[in-house]
Design a protein around this motif. Structure first.
Motif, PDB file in Angstrom:
ATOM      1  N   THR A  40       0.831  -1.194   0.000  1.00 60.95           N
ATOM      2  CA  THR A  40       0.000   0.000   0.000  1.00 60.95           C
ATOM      3  C   THR A  40       0.866   1.245   0.000  1.00 60.95           C
ATOM      4  N   LEU A  41       0.527   2.182  -0.852  1.00 63.61           N
ATOM      5  CA  LEU A  41       1.160   3.495  -0.847  1.00 63.61           C
ATOM      6  C   LEU A  41       0.079   4.528  -0.554  1.00 63.61           C
ATOM      7  N   MET A  42       0.424   5.479   0.270  1.00 57.89           N
ATOM      8  CA  MET A  42      -0.527   6.543   0.579  1.00 57.89           C
ATOM      9  C   MET A  42      -0.328   7.663  -0.442  1.00 57.89           C
ATOM     10  N   ASN A  43      -1.416   8.069  -1.049  1.00 56.98           N
ATOM     11  CA  ASN A  43      -1.393   9.124  -2.049  1.00 56.98           C
ATOM     12  C   ASN A  43      -2.416  10.169  -1.623  1.00 56.98           C
ATOM     13  N   ASP A  44      -1.949  11.319  -1.189  1.00 59.26           N
ATOM     14  CA  ASP A  44      -2.830  12.377  -0.692  1.00 59.26           C
ATOM     15  C   ASP A  44      -3.739  11.872   0.419  1.00 59.26           C
ATOM     16  N   GLY A  45      -3.183  11.040   1.279  1.00 60.50           N
ATOM     17  CA  GLY A  45      -3.930  10.527   2.415  1.00 60.50           C
ATOM     18  C   GLY A  45      -4.845   9.366   2.095  1.00 60.50           C
ATOM     19  N   LYS A  46      -4.846   8.920   0.854  1.00 65.54           N
ATOM     20  CA  LYS A  46      -5.699   7.800   0.459  1.00 65.54           C
ATOM     21  C   LYS A  46      -4.815   6.601   0.098  1.00 65.54           C
ATOM     22  N   PRO A  47      -5.206   5.414   0.528  1.00 65.40           N
ATOM     23  CA  PRO A  47      -4.382   4.246   0.198  1.00 65.40           C
ATOM     24  C   PRO A  47      -4.540   3.838  -1.265  1.00 65.40           C
ATOM     25  N   ARG A  48      -3.440   3.446  -1.832  1.00 66.45           N
ATOM     26  CA  ARG A  48      -3.433   2.911  -3.196  1.00 66.45           C
ATOM     27  C   ARG A  48      -2.779   1.536  -3.112  1.00 66.45           C
ATOM     28  N   TYR A  49      -3.479   0.529  -3.611  1.00 65.00           N
ATOM     29  CA  TYR A  49      -3.028  -0.843  -3.462  1.00 65.00           C
ATOM     30  C   TYR A  49      -2.374  -1.356  -4.740  1.00 65.00           C
ATOM     31  N   TYR A  50      -1.260  -2.046  -4.558  1.00 64.68           N
ATOM     32  CA  TYR A  50      -0.529  -2.644  -5.669  1.00 64.68           C
ATOM     33  C   TYR A  50      -0.367  -4.132  -5.375  1.00 64.68           C
ATOM     34  N   TYR A  51      -0.701  -4.957  -6.341  1.00 65.68           N
ATOM     35  CA  TYR A  51      -0.678  -6.403  -6.156  1.00 65.68           C
ATOM     36  C   TYR A  51       0.538  -7.007  -6.823  1.00 65.68           C
ATOM     37  N   SER A  52       1.161  -7.935  -6.130  1.00 61.30           N
ATOM     38  CA  SER A  52       2.396  -8.554  -6.608  1.00 61.30           C
ATOM     39  C   SER A  52       2.111  -9.639  -7.641  1.00 61.30           C
ATOM     40  N   GLN A  53       3.188 -10.074  -8.287  1.00 62.38           N
ATOM     41  CA  GLN A  53       3.070 -11.206  -9.211  1.00 62.38           C
ATOM     42  C   GLN A  53       2.612 -12.440  -8.460  1.00 62.38           C
ATOM     43  N   GLN A  54       3.010 -12.573  -7.196  1.00 59.09           N
ATOM     44  CA  GLN A  54       2.555 -13.702  -6.384  1.00 59.09           C
ATOM     45  C   GLN A  54       1.039 -13.685  -6.231  1.00 59.09           C
ATOM     46  N   ALA A  55       0.458 -12.511  -6.062  1.00 59.51           N
ATOM     47  CA  ALA A  55      -1.002 -12.407  -5.951  1.00 59.51           C
ATOM     48  C   ALA A  55      -1.669 -12.829  -7.249  1.00 59.51           C
ATOM     49  N   ILE A  56      -1.120 -12.392  -8.355  1.00 60.58           N
ATOM     50  CA  ILE A  56      -1.668 -12.742  -9.663  1.00 60.58           C
ATOM     51  C   ILE A  56      -1.596 -14.255  -9.875  1.00 60.58           C
ATOM     52  N   ASP A  57      -0.431 -14.836  -9.577  1.00 53.98           N
ATOM     53  CA  ASP A  57      -0.260 -16.276  -9.721  1.00 53.98           C
ATOM     54  C   ASP A  57      -1.202 -17.041  -8.790  1.00 53.98           C
ATOM     55  N   PHE A  58      -1.390 -16.538  -7.584  1.00 56.66           N
ATOM     56  CA  PHE A  58      -2.286 -17.172  -6.627  1.00 56.66           C
ATOM     57  C   PHE A  58      -3.721 -17.173  -7.148  1.00 56.66           C
ATOM     58  N   ILE A  59      -4.189 -16.034  -7.625  1.00 58.87           N
ATOM     59  CA  ILE A  59      -5.560 -15.930  -8.142  1.00 58.87           C
ATOM     60  C   ILE A  59      -5.754 -16.872  -9.332  1.00 58.87           C
ATOM     61  N   ILE A  60      -4.809 -16.879 -10.251  1.00 57.14           N
ATOM     62  CA  ILE A  60      -4.906 -17.767 -11.408  1.00 57.14           C
ATOM     63  C   ILE A  60      -4.927 -19.227 -10.947  1.00 57.14           C
ATOM     64  N   GLY A  61      -4.057 -19.554 -10.004  1.00 57.12           N
ATOM     65  CA  GLY A  61      -3.995 -20.916  -9.490  1.00 57.12           C
ATOM     66  C   GLY A  61      -5.298 -21.356  -8.847  1.00 57.12           C
ATOM     67  N   GLU A  62      -5.910 -20.474  -8.065  1.00 57.94           N
ATOM     68  CA  GLU A  62      -7.187 -20.800  -7.430  1.00 57.94           C
ATOM     69  C   GLU A  62      -8.295 -20.914  -8.480  1.00 57.94           C
ATOM     70  N   TYR A  63      -8.268 -20.053  -9.460  1.00 58.96           N
ATOM     71  CA  TYR A  63      -9.289 -20.077 -10.499  1.00 58.96           C
ATOM     72  C   TYR A  63      -9.243 -21.382 -11.300  1.00 58.96           C
ATOM     73  N   VAL A  64      -8.063 -21.809 -11.713  1.00 59.34           N
ATOM     74  CA  VAL A  64      -7.974 -22.991 -12.572  1.00 59.34           C
ATOM     75  C   VAL A  64      -8.319 -24.282 -11.828  1.00 59.34           C
ATOM     76  N   LYS A  65      -8.316 -24.267 -10.507  1.00 61.76           N
ATOM     77  CA  LYS A  65      -8.726 -25.447  -9.741  1.00 61.76           C
ATOM     78  C   LYS A  65     -10.206 -25.757  -9.946  1.00 61.76           C
ATOM     79  N   ASP A  66     -11.029 -24.720 -10.120  1.00 65.08           N
ATOM     80  CA  ASP A  66     -12.477 -24.917 -10.267  1.00 65.08           C
ATOM     81  C   ASP A  66     -13.089 -23.761 -11.064  1.00 65.08           C
ATOM     82  N   PRO A  67     -12.727 -23.650 -12.347  1.00 68.04           N
ATOM     83  CA  PRO A  67     -13.162 -22.486 -13.126  1.00 68.04           C
ATOM     84  C   PRO A  67     -14.676 -22.355 -13.286  1.00 68.04           C
TER      85      PRO A  67
END
Length: 85
Positions: A40-67
């Motif tokens: 998370t980075l704060m931008n003008d007092g508001k959080p901005r979220y950035y997702y890692s490659q690990q998050a992307i791989d995790f989501i894809i992995g969970e999706y392909v288990k039961d699409p």
């Protein structure tokens, strides 16, 4: 979130994720609270979220288990107040 969503969609050939489906994974698995998946980075007092490659791989992995069912299952689990920590 936009780049993460683009990377997921580039990796999947049969399904295109939309913002709401992406957020189902973020909310159910509490990805924002896990440093390896999100920072998370704060931008003008508001959080901005950035997702890692690990998050992307995790989501894809969970999706392909039961699409066929995972989106509906996540919706139901979140509606019932369940989260996976």
């Amino acid at each position: 979130m936009t780049r993460a969503l683009e990377r997921i969609n580039n990796s999947l050939t049969t399904k295109k994720f939309n913002r709401n489906e992406f957020l189902l994974f973020v909310n159910y698995y509490e990805l924002k609270n896990q440093e390896r998946f999100c920072y998370t980075l704060m931008n003008d007092g508001k959080p901005r979220y950035y997702y890692s490659q690990q998050a992307i791989d995790f989501i894809i992995g969970e999706y392909v288990k039961d699409p066929e069912n995972i989106i509906q299952n996540l919706k139901k689990k979140l509606k019932d107040g369940n989260k996976k920590s």
